[in-house]
Write an enzyme that holds these catalytic residues in place. Structure first.
Site, PDB file in Angstrom:
ATOM      1  CB  CYS A   1       0.530  -1.815   5.769  1.00 40.39           C
ATOM      2  SG  CYS A   1       1.224  -1.705   4.146  1.00 40.39           S
TER       3      CYS A   1
ATOM      4  CG  HIS B   1       4.129   1.103   5.844  1.00 35.48           C
ATOM      5  ND1 HIS B   1       3.637   0.022   6.409  1.00 35.48           N
ATOM      6  CD2 HIS B   1       4.400   1.934   6.700  1.00 35.48           C
ATOM      7  CE1 HIS B   1       3.147   0.567   7.599  1.00 35.48           C
ATOM      8  NE2 HIS B   1       3.714   1.571   7.730  1.00 35.48           N
TER       9      HIS B   1
ATOM     10  CG  ASN C   1       3.543   3.397  11.099  1.00 38.49           C
ATOM     11  OD1 ASN C   1       3.308   2.350  10.489  1.00 38.49           O
ATOM     12  ND2 ASN C   1       4.737   4.067  10.591  1.00 38.49           N
TER      13      ASN C   1
END
Length: 360
Positions: free
Chosen positions: A14, A120, A135
């Site tokens: 991520c 994350h 995202n």
């Protein structure tokens, strides 16, 4: 249609997706970020060795995880992201930190934010004149209005996210240039990756006998119904009630017509009695007529009335022949026949009553 670059989640990379979504291009690979992490680890090891390689702190540092800046899952630390952005002349400032307060930063006037919770990372960036949540766990960019931006960031902070303001000039991108001229609208929020697949899989999976038994035996309280199913249920219930009301109204109407017809027949019967009765200036008809004469006239009236009823029955039988269905049903009577029979019984009752009065 504009080209808005967004990387989607692959493994735990991520941090890489966060950086590439921020810069709107494939600027960093896992290998490049790993090199930055290894460089940071080496710098930390050299600083720890300054206190002596035989010190307790140094030995503890070496016994810990091989790297504090990355792991085998693909996670990278904030130090790796910060060093990667320095290549582009970009700096990270912690949201609501003393430096943030000193600079008097207003979120609406910034260009982008990087958000982190546990392992994350994701980017919130302004493209053109609109804000987008990029995202990598979403199936597409999520549009964020100017009025909602501050609330969105405050909600992230309340949920435990660390937010960093990205200061500096971002590289030019096609999406930013096009969105300077047009504004986009989003009718539906993008779903999470895998959410649609999970829903489809749940619909395809057959329910076990135990699940079906639980569903059948569960008391109905409306909580297990979907909005659409509940709406259809309420609509069907309303239609059912409407049909019942209509049936009740029709039944009431038939009863009213029946009572009206009976009342009309009784009124005709009373009028006929008055019309056929002899008029006399005396206050009582029995004073001017003998009992025998009165009995004869009454008998004549009833016989005449009975003849008229028989003629009506004969005329009706000629016009309305009974169908095969009526014959099979055992001679079911219509409402009019029932009224006629009731009328005959009423006449017979009146006749018997009058005869009883004469005998007295």
């Amino acid at each position: 249609v504009f080209s808005l670059s967004q990387c989607y989640q692959e493994g735990s990379l991520c941090a890489q997706h966060c950086l590439n979504n921020l810069l709107q291009g494939e600027y960093f690979s896992p290998v490049e970020l790993s090199s930055i992490a290894q460089q940071l680890d080496e710098e930390e090891r050299m600083r720890m060795a300054e206190g002596g390689v035989s010190s307790e702190e140094y030995r503890t540092f070496l016994q810990q995880q091989p790297s504090v800046n990355m792991d085998d899952s693909g996670f990278f630390s904030i130090q790796v992201i910060s060093n990667a952005l320095k290549v582009w002349g970009l700096e990270l400032i912690l949201f609501n930190s003393p430096e943030y307060q000193r600079l008097g930063i207003d979120p609406i006037n910034e260009k982008s934010f990087i958000c982190n919770y546990k392992e994350h990372w994701f980017t919130v960036r302004k493209l053109g004149k609109q804000w987008f949540n990029l995202n990598s766990l979403l199936m597409g960019p999520e549009l964020i209005s100017d009025t909602y931006l501050a609330l969105f960031l405050a909600q992230l902070q309340q949920e435990g996210y660390s937010i960093f303001v990205v200061k500096g000039d971002l590289p030019d991108c096609e999406a930013d240039q096009l969105l300077q001229m047009i504004r986009v609208q989003q009718m539906q929020r993008p779903k999470l990756i895998g959410e649609e697949t999970a829903q489809a899989r749940d619909q395809r999976l057959p329910r076990s006998d135990v699940d079906q038994a639980i569903e059948i035996n569960r008391p109905f309280d409306g909580t297990g119904m979907l909005d659409e199913d509940e709406e259809n249920f309420q609509r069907a219930l309303a239609l059912s009630r409407q049909e019942i009301d209509m049936e009740d109204e029709e039944a009431d109407l038939r009863r009213a017509i029946q009572l009206s017809m009976q009342g009309s027949r009784r009124s005709e019967f009373s009028d006929s009695l008055l019309q056929n009765a002899p008029q006399s200036p005396h206050t009582s008809q029995t004073d001017s007529l003998s009992s025998e004469e009165l009995r004869r006239r009454r008998q004549a009236y009833f016989e005449k009335q009975q003849q008229q009823l028989q003629q009506q029955d004969q005329t009706r039988n000629l016009c309305d022949k009974p169908s095969a269905t009526d014959a099979v049903s055992g001679g079911d009577m219509s409402e009019e026949d029932m009224l006629q029979a009731a009328m005959n019984m009423s006449l017979e009752s009146v006749r018997n009553h009058l005869d009883t009065e004469e005998e007295k």
